[in-house]
Design an enzyme around this catalytic site. Sequence first.
Site, PDB file in Angstrom:
ATOM      1  N   ASN A 150      35.780  50.809  46.648  1.00  9.29           N
ATOM      2  CA  ASN A 150      36.877  51.644  47.420  1.00  9.29           C
ATOM      3  C   ASN A 150      37.508  52.579  46.366  1.00  9.29           C
ATOM      4  O   ASN A 150      38.036  53.518  46.807  1.00  9.29           O
ATOM      5  CB  ASN A 150      37.598  50.692  48.107  1.00  9.29           C
ATOM      6  CG  ASN A 150      38.518  49.821  46.956  1.00  9.29           C
ATOM      7  OD1 ASN A 150      38.143  49.545  45.921  1.00  9.29           O
ATOM      8  ND2 ASN A 150      39.886  49.648  47.364  1.00  9.29           N
ATOM      9  N   LYS A 173      29.321  47.311  35.520  1.00 10.61           N
ATOM     10  CA  LYS A 173      28.284  46.957  36.906  1.00 10.61           C
ATOM     11  C   LYS A 173      29.405  47.523  37.970  1.00 10.61           C
ATOM     12  O   LYS A 173      30.109  46.617  38.320  1.00 10.61           O
ATOM     13  CB  LYS A 173      28.092  45.555  37.106  1.00 10.61           C
ATOM     14  CG  LYS A 173      27.167  45.650  38.054  1.00 10.61           C
ATOM     15  CD  LYS A 173      27.047  44.233  38.704  1.00 10.61           C
ATOM     16  CE  LYS A 173      27.800  44.457  40.215  1.00 10.61           C
ATOM     17  NZ  LYS A 173      27.535  45.377  41.183  1.00 10.61           N
ATOM     18  N   GLY A 226      37.773  43.291  43.042  1.00  9.89           N
ATOM     19  CA  GLY A 226      36.923  42.801  44.236  1.00  9.89           C
ATOM     20  C   GLY A 226      37.541  41.820  45.259  1.00  9.89           C
ATOM     21  O   GLY A 226      38.656  41.754  45.240  1.00  9.89           O
ATOM     22  N   SER A 227      36.714  41.158  45.989  1.00  8.44           N
ATOM     23  CA  SER A 227      37.057  40.376  47.169  1.00  8.44           C
ATOM     24  C   SER A 227      37.503  39.082  46.532  1.00  8.44           C
ATOM     25  O   SER A 227      37.065  38.663  45.508  1.00  8.44           O
ATOM     26  CB  SER A 227      36.033  40.150  48.312  1.00  8.44           C
ATOM     27  OG  SER A 227      34.867  39.577  47.460  1.00  8.44           O
ATOM     28  N   GLY A 231      35.818  36.807  43.539  1.00  6.04           N
ATOM     29  CA  GLY A 231      36.749  36.572  42.428  1.00  6.04           C
ATOM     30  C   GLY A 231      36.766  35.039  41.843  1.00  6.04           C
ATOM     31  O   GLY A 231      36.643  34.859  41.014  1.00  6.04           O
ATOM     32  N   GLU A 248      41.593  41.132  39.999  1.00  4.65           N
ATOM     33  CA  GLU A 248      42.353  41.977  40.884  1.00  4.65           C
ATOM     34  C   GLU A 248      41.541  41.899  42.369  1.00  4.65           C
ATOM     35  O   GLU A 248      40.463  42.337  42.312  1.00  4.65           O
ATOM     36  CB  GLU A 248      42.243  43.470  40.573  1.00  4.65           C
ATOM     37  CG  GLU A 248      43.357  43.477  39.201  1.00  4.65           C
ATOM     38  CD  GLU A 248      44.637  42.999  39.447  1.00  4.65           C
ATOM     39  OE1 GLU A 248      45.159  42.872  40.447  1.00  4.65           O
ATOM     40  OE2 GLU A 248      45.481  42.881  38.322  1.00  4.65           O
ATOM     41  N   CYS A 282      43.042  48.169  48.510  1.00  5.06           N
ATOM     42  CA  CYS A 282      43.729  46.938  48.312  1.00  5.06           C
ATOM     43  C   CYS A 282      45.357  46.651  48.457  1.00  5.06           C
ATOM     44  O   CYS A 282      45.919  45.642  48.807  1.00  5.06           O
ATOM     45  CB  CYS A 282      43.539  46.340  47.066  1.00  5.06           C
ATOM     46  SG  CYS A 282      43.802  47.134  45.713  1.00  5.06           S
ATOM     47  N   GLN A 329      30.772  46.826  57.009  1.00  8.54           N
ATOM     48  CA  GLN A 329      32.309  46.967  56.917  1.00  8.54           C
ATOM     49  C   GLN A 329      32.757  47.183  58.255  1.00  8.54           C
ATOM     50  O   GLN A 329      33.842  46.641  58.868  1.00  8.54           O
ATOM     51  CB  GLN A 329      32.660  47.988  55.750  1.00  8.54           C
ATOM     52  CG  GLN A 329      34.332  47.798  55.871  1.00  8.54           C
ATOM     53  CD  GLN A 329      35.123  46.627  55.097  1.00  8.54           C
ATOM     54  OE1 GLN A 329      34.303  46.238  54.146  1.00  8.54           O
ATOM     55  NE2 GLN A 329      36.072  46.245  55.728  1.00  8.54           N
ATOM     56  N   GLU A 380      42.487  39.836  55.259  1.00 11.78           N
ATOM     57  CA  GLU A 380      42.405  41.098  54.617  1.00 11.78           C
ATOM     58  C   GLU A 380      41.332  41.862  55.614  1.00 11.78           C
ATOM     59  O   GLU A 380      40.073  41.198  55.543  1.00 11.78           O
ATOM     60  CB  GLU A 380      41.962  41.123  53.329  1.00 11.78           C
ATOM     61  CG  GLU A 380      41.991  42.518  52.646  1.00 11.78           C
ATOM     62  CD  GLU A 380      41.608  43.028  51.302  1.00 11.78           C
ATOM     63  OE1 GLU A 380      40.780  42.121  50.927  1.00 11.78           O
ATOM     64  OE2 GLU A 380      42.245  43.625  50.543  1.00 11.78           O
ATOM     65  N   GLU A 459      46.627  44.912  34.858  1.00 14.10           N
ATOM     66  CA  GLU A 459      45.991  46.326  34.196  1.00 14.10           C
ATOM     67  C   GLU A 459      46.827  47.291  34.416  1.00 14.10           C
ATOM     68  O   GLU A 459      48.051  47.338  34.735  1.00 14.10           O
ATOM     69  CB  GLU A 459      44.866  46.423  35.383  1.00 14.10           C
ATOM     70  CG  GLU A 459      44.071  45.309  35.898  1.00 14.10           C
ATOM     71  CD  GLU A 459      42.512  45.790  36.134  1.00 14.10           C
ATOM     72  OE1 GLU A 459      41.723  46.499  35.479  1.00 14.10           O
ATOM     73  OE2 GLU A 459      42.398  45.689  37.422  1.00 14.10           O
TER      74      GLU A 459
HETATM   75  P1  NAD Z   1      33.003  42.257  46.386  1.00  9.05           P
HETATM   76  O1  NAD Z   1      33.793  41.259  45.877  1.00  9.05           O
HETATM   77  O2  NAD Z   1      32.187  42.199  47.247  1.00  9.05           O
HETATM   78  O3  NAD Z   1      32.302  42.973  45.300  1.00  9.05           O
HETATM   79  C1  NAD Z   1      33.048  43.506  43.988  1.00  9.05           C
HETATM   80  C2  NAD Z   1      32.172  43.518  42.954  1.00  9.05           C
HETATM   81  O4  NAD Z   1      31.630  42.397  42.280  1.00  9.05           O
HETATM   82  C3  NAD Z   1      30.910  44.303  43.310  1.00  9.05           C
HETATM   83  O5  NAD Z   1      30.502  45.172  41.744  1.00  9.05           O
HETATM   84  C4  NAD Z   1      29.673  43.469  43.415  1.00  9.05           C
HETATM   85  O6  NAD Z   1      28.410  43.705  43.353  1.00  9.05           O
HETATM   86  C5  NAD Z   1      30.196  42.294  42.171  1.00  9.05           C
HETATM   87  N1  NAD Z   1      29.718  40.939  42.822  1.00  9.05           N
HETATM   88  C6  NAD Z   1      29.395  40.470  44.027  1.00  9.05           C
HETATM   89  N2  NAD Z   1      28.915  39.349  43.863  1.00  9.05           N
HETATM   90  C7  NAD Z   1      29.085  38.679  42.514  1.00  9.05           C
HETATM   91  C8  NAD Z   1      28.693  37.688  41.851  1.00  9.05           C
HETATM   92  N3  NAD Z   1      28.348  36.638  42.366  1.00  9.05           N
HETATM   93  N4  NAD Z   1      28.982  37.546  40.555  1.00  9.05           N
HETATM   94  C9  NAD Z   1      29.370  38.591  39.836  1.00  9.05           C
HETATM   95  N5  NAD Z   1      29.995  39.828  40.534  1.00  9.05           N
HETATM   96  C10 NAD Z   1      29.598  39.688  41.831  1.00  9.05           C
HETATM   97  O7  NAD Z   1      34.255  43.496  46.882  1.00  9.05           O
HETATM   98  P2  NAD Z   1      33.976  44.716  47.369  1.00  9.05           P
HETATM   99  O8  NAD Z   1      33.605  44.580  48.947  1.00  9.05           O
HETATM  100  O9  NAD Z   1      33.263  45.803  46.652  1.00  9.05           O
HETATM  101  O10 NAD Z   1      35.576  45.504  47.417  1.00  9.05           O
HETATM  102  C11 NAD Z   1      36.631  45.170  48.513  1.00  9.05           C
HETATM  103  C12 NAD Z   1      37.346  44.233  47.859  1.00  9.05           C
HETATM  104  O11 NAD Z   1      37.918  44.718  46.641  1.00  9.05           O
HETATM  105  C13 NAD Z   1      38.669  44.035  48.834  1.00  9.05           C
HETATM  106  O12 NAD Z   1      38.874  42.556  48.886  1.00  9.05           O
HETATM  107  C14 NAD Z   1      39.938  44.726  48.119  1.00  9.05           C
HETATM  108  O13 NAD Z   1      41.003  44.296  48.330  1.00  9.05           O
HETATM  109  C15 NAD Z   1      39.447  44.630  46.683  1.00  9.05           C
HETATM  110  N6  NAD Z   1      40.026  45.410  45.670  1.00  9.05           N
HETATM  111  C16 NAD Z   1      41.249  44.985  44.954  1.00  9.05           C
HETATM  112  C17 NAD Z   1      41.762  45.930  44.187  1.00  9.05           C
HETATM  113  C18 NAD Z   1      43.131  45.443  43.423  1.00  9.05           C
HETATM  114  O14 NAD Z   1      43.087  46.034  42.300  1.00  9.05           O
HETATM  115  N7  NAD Z   1      43.678  44.255  43.650  1.00  9.05           N
HETATM  116  C19 NAD Z   1      41.535  47.338  44.189  1.00  9.05           C
HETATM  117  C20 NAD Z   1      40.435  47.628  45.068  1.00  9.05           C
HETATM  118  C21 NAD Z   1      39.674  46.727  45.881  1.00  9.05           C
END
Ligand code: NAD
Length: 479
Positions: A150, A173, A226-227, A231, A248, A282, A329, A380, A459
């Site tokens: 995002n 990555k 990420g999600s 995480g 995060e 987020c 999405q 979310e 961060e």
């Molecule tokens: P996601 O968790 O699907 O993916 C995030 C990253 O993790 C991608 O690069 C993905 O390829 C990688 N990934 C996926 N599976 C993995 C694994 N098993 N091991 C290691 N890496 C892996 O999230 P998304 O759909 O790309 O992003 C949306 C999410 O990000 C939402 O939940 C949003 O709230 C969150 N987000 C949080 C912040 C923050 O700072 N708090 C900022 C932006 C987005």
Amino acid sequence: MSDPHLNLINGAWVPGDHLSENRNPSDLADLIGLYAAGTAGDVTAAAEAAAAAQPGWFAAGPQARTDLLDRIATRIEAEATDIATMLAREEGKILPEALAETRRAAQIFRFFAGEALRMSGEALASVRPGVDIEVTREPVGVVGLITPWNFPAAIPAWKIAPALAYGNAVVLKPAELVPGTAHMLARIIHEAGCPAGVFNLVMGPGSVVGRAMVEAPQIGAISFTGSVPTGRAIARAAAERMKKVQLEMGGKNPMVVLDDADLPTAVAACLNGAFFSTGQRCTASSRLIVQAGIHDAFVAELTRQMMALRVGPALAPDSQIGPVVSAQQLAGNLSYVDLARAEGCEVIGGERLNLPTEGHFQRPALFLNARNDMRVAREEIFGPCAAVIRVADFDEVLAVANDSDFGLSAGICTTSLRHAREFRRQARVGMVMVNLPTAGVDYHVPFGGTKGSSLGPREQGRHAAEFYTTVKTSYSFAG
Ligand code: NAD
């Protein structure tokens, strides 16, 4: 169709094991390019190169690091229009937002160019006579950076810049949906003179490349955005290997509107916080907690302005809201619209839109008469959807705002200093906004949350040093 875009490993562009298509969510007929998908072997090669290069990078000293980061910032600024166009084309953010994000990435590199010179420690006297103590910060070593789709420029920047500034080597990555912006950043970092191996880009699926990064013994720390489910999996795997992690994750950010709020201020903050960037932030305001006395006037005006938002292709000059990032999405968002109805909300907007180009377009949505125990108020959604929850008084405001598994950002619109002060103190979140949208932050101050939103050090700003360095305490006796 453009040339394949390759991974950057040890200063060379190398193919992965297959190529992945990058398509424009505003126009699915637009194939942006083909991008290498790396393998676990590519991660090993990148991690080994990073481990070999990192000591020399730290030893080169702060001037070399400052100069590199400053050159990167200058090049991002020079290429801002091209980068922003790529960002808008692959992620779907409208061009002005994409440009602002790209400029933010440059500002972050510039900020950390200065921080490289300010890496400081402490000197203390020991409790033992004749002994001196020095507390210094050292790089962690090799850091793995895993980023979401995002903010394809800003989030990689706010991880890469401090990592390099404090003397670490990096394996990045990016998310599968947005390799184009990351590839442009990688090329700029490479062309700006980053020594081979100090910065590596490995694109590809999280289940292969991301997982291999968490498992690579050369990588000492993982910074992930990420999600929550991803995480959690990373935290588990990192704990097994005693790796430092910074996570995060998501949010369900409350935006409170009190009876004494200035109505135009409140509506503007909620419109921005809930729907700009297609709600894919987020920090988006996804729970609008509105006091009974202002509720109807607020809903009427917000509805009017929301329905007037022009949804369209990211690069069209009159678009205000771009497409949803992907078919998956969009399907998720639409299922939450159905769920809101099933849970008893009155839904305004939220339908799929068919525009002249085939893309993932959706009208923003308000879920009226929501209750905080409904799934649409707890989970979310990460789309242009906000639940409106009516509350009676300030005590209920605090109870509802804090009743969430997340704790990233919280906002309040009020003209009462007392209520604003109380909310700032009582909100169980990492960031509080008064008369401002819950989304939209500065880059020189800490970013992060509490509860399910974040794990590990903050961060951005000077607090980034907590994650990207490790503290050493040295004792010396002069004899
Ligand atoms: P996601 O968790 O699907 O993916 C995030 C990253 O993790 C991608 O690069 C993905 O390829 C990688 N990934 C996926 N599976 C993995 C694994 N098993 N091991 C290691 N890496 C892996 O999230 P998304 O759909 O790309 O992003 C949306 C999410 O990000 C939402 O939940 C949003 O709230 C969150 N987000 C949080 C912040 C923050 O700072 N708090 C900022 C932006 C987005």
